[in-house]
Design a protein around this motif. Structure first.
Motif, PDB file in Angstrom:
ATOM      1  N   VAL A   1       0.857  -1.187   0.000  1.00  0.00           N
ATOM      2  CA  VAL A   1       0.000   0.000   0.000  1.00  0.00           C
ATOM      3  C   VAL A   1       0.889   1.230   0.000  1.00  0.00           C
ATOM      4  O   VAL A   1       2.027   1.179   0.489  1.00  0.00           O
TER       5      VAL A   1
ATOM      6  N   VAL B   1      -2.697   0.523  -4.028  1.00  0.00           N
ATOM      7  CA  VAL B   1      -2.536  -0.847  -3.543  1.00  0.00           C
ATOM      8  C   VAL B   1      -1.996  -1.683  -4.686  1.00  0.00           C
ATOM      9  O   VAL B   1      -2.490  -1.601  -5.814  1.00  0.00           O
TER      10      VAL B   1
ATOM     11  N   LEU C   1      -7.378  -1.113   0.265  1.00  0.00           N
ATOM     12  CA  LEU C   1      -6.809  -2.456   0.446  1.00  0.00           C
ATOM     13  C   LEU C   1      -7.923  -3.467   0.685  1.00  0.00           C
ATOM     14  O   LEU C   1      -7.928  -4.552   0.079  1.00  0.00           O
TER      15      LEU C   1
END
Length: 182
Positions: free
Chosen positions: A97, A120, A158
């Motif tokens: 990330v 991400v 995420l």
């Protein structure tokens, strides 16, 4: 700032799959890593982080392309994606990330205060290879509010990518190409 329920869900999904995450942070300066490691047992899924506040660190440590940084500056979707890919590779994680942006109080590199990119990078699917996505945010508030909102946004992204990755795998395993049917 805390996005406890979302973070707990992310960590559980990662642990259930035996996967890991690493963070590359610019404007958040370690807040994403702090959020991910707040939960007991996070050491099972969190590999580590790189606080790449300086543009040179984005290039030299995370491997973001120098000409890209020179042309567009550090606050850019492609830079964010490459930061996420770089930390994923560097720290040997399944997922990476990244956050990059302008928390203020002044604009930077021609970008307004509150312009943030979160990204991400993950394993993708068997046919697609690794996948990286970025989202642009235009946030209001003071420096702390912008940084906190950036943390929440990258954790939510995420979670979204983890859920999509699971859906893709379920689809690939439940039929489709190569499936013999009468």
């Amino acid at each position: 700032m805390s996005s406890d329920a979302t973070t707990a869900q992310v960590l559980k999904l990662l642990a259930d799959r035996g996967q890991t995450v690493a963070a590359a942070e610019s404007l958040t300066g370690g807040l994403v890593s702090a959020e991910l490691t707040e939960a007991p047992g996070a050491s099972v899924t969190v590999r580590g982080s790189v606080t790449a506040y300086a543009t040179a660190v984005k290039h030299e440590v995370l491997g973001v392309d120098g000409p890209l940084l020179e042309e567009r500056g550090a606050v850019d979707a492609d830079v964010a994606r490459r930061m996420a890919e770089g930390v994923r590779r560097l720290l040997g994680a399944d997922w990476g990330v990244a956050t990059t942006g302008v928390a203020g109080p002044e604009p930077q590199d021609g970008q307004p205060v509150g312009r943030v990119y979160v990204a991400v990078a993950g394993p993708g699917g068997p046919e697609r290879g690794p996948r990286a996505v970025a989202r642009r945010l235009d946030l209001d508030g003071d420096r702390k509010e912008i940084r906190d909102a950036s943390v929440r946004a990258v954790i939510r992204l995420l979670l979204s990518e983890l859920m999509e990755n699971a859906a893709t795998k379920d689809t690939e395993h439940s039929g489709g190409n190569g499936c013999l049917q009468p």
